[in-house]
Design a protein around this motif. Structure first.
Motif, mmCIF file in Angstrom:
data_model
loop_
_atom_site.group_PDB
_atom_site.id
_atom_site.type_symbol
_atom_site.label_atom_id
_atom_site.label_comp_id
_atom_site.label_asym_id
_atom_site.label_seq_id
_atom_site.Cartn_x
_atom_site.Cartn_y
_atom_site.Cartn_z
ATOM 1 N N ALA A 1 -8.820 -4.836 17.916
ATOM 2 C CA ALA A 1 -7.970 -4.311 16.817
ATOM 3 C C ALA A 1 -7.423 -5.442 15.818
ATOM 4 C CB ALA A 1 -6.644 -3.657 17.574
ATOM 5 N N GLY A 2 -7.724 -5.090 14.615
ATOM 6 C CA GLY A 2 -7.145 -6.219 13.593
ATOM 7 C C GLY A 2 -6.526 -5.471 12.431
ATOM 8 N N VAL A 3 -5.694 -6.033 12.082
ATOM 9 C CA VAL A 3 -4.583 -5.738 11.022
ATOM 10 C C VAL A 3 -4.456 -6.682 9.971
ATOM 11 C CG1 VAL A 3 -2.576 -4.669 10.302
ATOM 12 C CG2 VAL A 3 -3.374 -4.260 12.568
ATOM 13 N N LEU A 4 -5.077 -6.454 8.625
ATOM 14 C CA LEU A 4 -4.938 -7.398 7.620
ATOM 15 C C LEU A 4 -3.371 -7.642 7.151
ATOM 16 C CD1 LEU A 4 -7.967 -7.027 7.892
ATOM 17 C CD2 LEU A 4 -8.255 -7.592 5.552
ATOM 18 N N GLY A 5 -2.808 -6.363 7.080
ATOM 19 C CA GLY A 5 -1.134 -6.543 6.785
ATOM 20 C C GLY A 5 -0.429 -6.889 7.880
ATOM 21 N N SER A 6 0.717 -6.483 7.859
ATOM 22 C CA SER A 6 1.840 -6.427 9.003
ATOM 23 C C SER A 6 1.657 -5.219 10.143
ATOM 24 C CB SER A 6 3.004 -6.450 8.434
ATOM 25 O OG SER A 6 3.199 -7.481 7.482
ATOM 26 N N ALA A 7 2.085 -5.699 11.150
ATOM 27 C CA ALA A 7 2.113 -4.653 12.181
ATOM 28 C C ALA A 7 3.455 -4.679 12.962
ATOM 29 C CB ALA A 7 0.905 -4.922 13.505
ATOM 30 N N ASP A 8 4.037 -3.318 13.203
ATOM 31 C CA ASP A 8 4.996 -2.877 13.677
ATOM 32 C C ASP A 8 4.808 -1.916 14.842
ATOM 33 O OD1 ASP A 8 7.761 -2.263 14.208
ATOM 34 O OD2 ASP A 8 8.254 -1.536 12.255
ATOM 35 N N VAL A 9 5.020 -2.338 16.065
ATOM 36 C CA VAL A 9 4.489 -1.603 17.240
ATOM 37 C C VAL A 9 5.582 -1.582 18.216
ATOM 38 C CG1 VAL A 9 2.869 -1.277 19.073
ATOM 39 C CG2 VAL A 9 2.050 -2.220 16.994
ATOM 40 N N TYR A 10 6.146 -0.271 18.802
ATOM 41 C CA TYR A 10 7.136 -0.375 19.456
ATOM 42 C C TYR A 10 6.713 -0.973 20.783
ATOM 43 C CZ TYR A 10 11.063 1.149 22.414
ATOM 44 O OH TYR A 10 11.871 1.331 23.254
ATOM 45 N N PHE A 11 5.808 -0.395 21.487
ATOM 46 C CA PHE A 11 5.255 -1.099 22.852
ATOM 47 C C PHE A 11 3.843 -1.369 22.561
ATOM 48 C CE2 PHE A 11 3.561 -0.843 26.804
ATOM 49 C CZ PHE A 11 4.404 -1.751 27.806
#
Length: 160
Positions: free
Chosen positions: A129-139
């Motif tokens: 899993a790759g994200v070029l922006g930001s990541a906001d993940v609860y768990f």
């Protein structure tokens, strides 16, 4: 809405991705286009996010724009029955959902931001899993796999 496109059209669309996304794709194991039973493409014009889960029977899913799913986005549900679980989900914009579940040999690449309200399970062997922006993940549940984030990463709870 999602629609099936040809292998050639899919490959042409990949060539048009921004350079950072094309570069990231080079290192991933994706099912070869000729091996994919169907390829889904969603174009979300006018800034309106796609609101549907991609249809079953897909091995390569390209969303041009944002993808917002109310509820689960379980990649185990995408390949046709009896197929292996290797697949690619490429979202050029933002991806938002309640729960995100990757699959064995599953590849998720998000060109924008990732927002998962509940849990992101990325613990299958050989998944990415790759994200070029930001990541906001609860768990985040990673179990020896990681989440690659170019921007800010905010994980309320997580393990890996």
């Amino acid at each position: 809405m999602f629609r099936t496109i040809s292998i050639e059209h899919y490959e042409q669309r990949l060539d048009l991705l921004p350079p950072p996304m094309r570069h990231r794709l080079k290192g991933l194991y994706l099912p070869l286009g000729r091996d994919a039973k169907a390829i889904a493409l969603s174009q979300t014009g006018g800034g309106t996010p796609e609101m549907h889960v991609p249809p079953a029977g897909q091995r390569l899913v390209l969303v041009e724009g944002d993808l917002h799913v109310d509820g689960n986005l379980d990649l185990n549900d995408l390949p046709a029955k009896g197929e292996d679980k290797s697949l690619g989900l490429i979202v050029t914009g933002n991806l938002t959902c309640d729960r995100l579940i990757n699959t064995w040999l599953g590849n998720i690449l998000v060109g924008g931001d990732l927002k998962v309200h509940d849990v992101f399970v990325n613990s299958a062997e050989n998944c990415y899993a790759g994200v070029l922006g930001s990541a906001d993940v609860y768990f985040y549940h990673g179990m020896e796999t990681w989440l690659e984030v170019d921007g800010k990463a905010r994980l309320t709870y997580g393990d890996s």
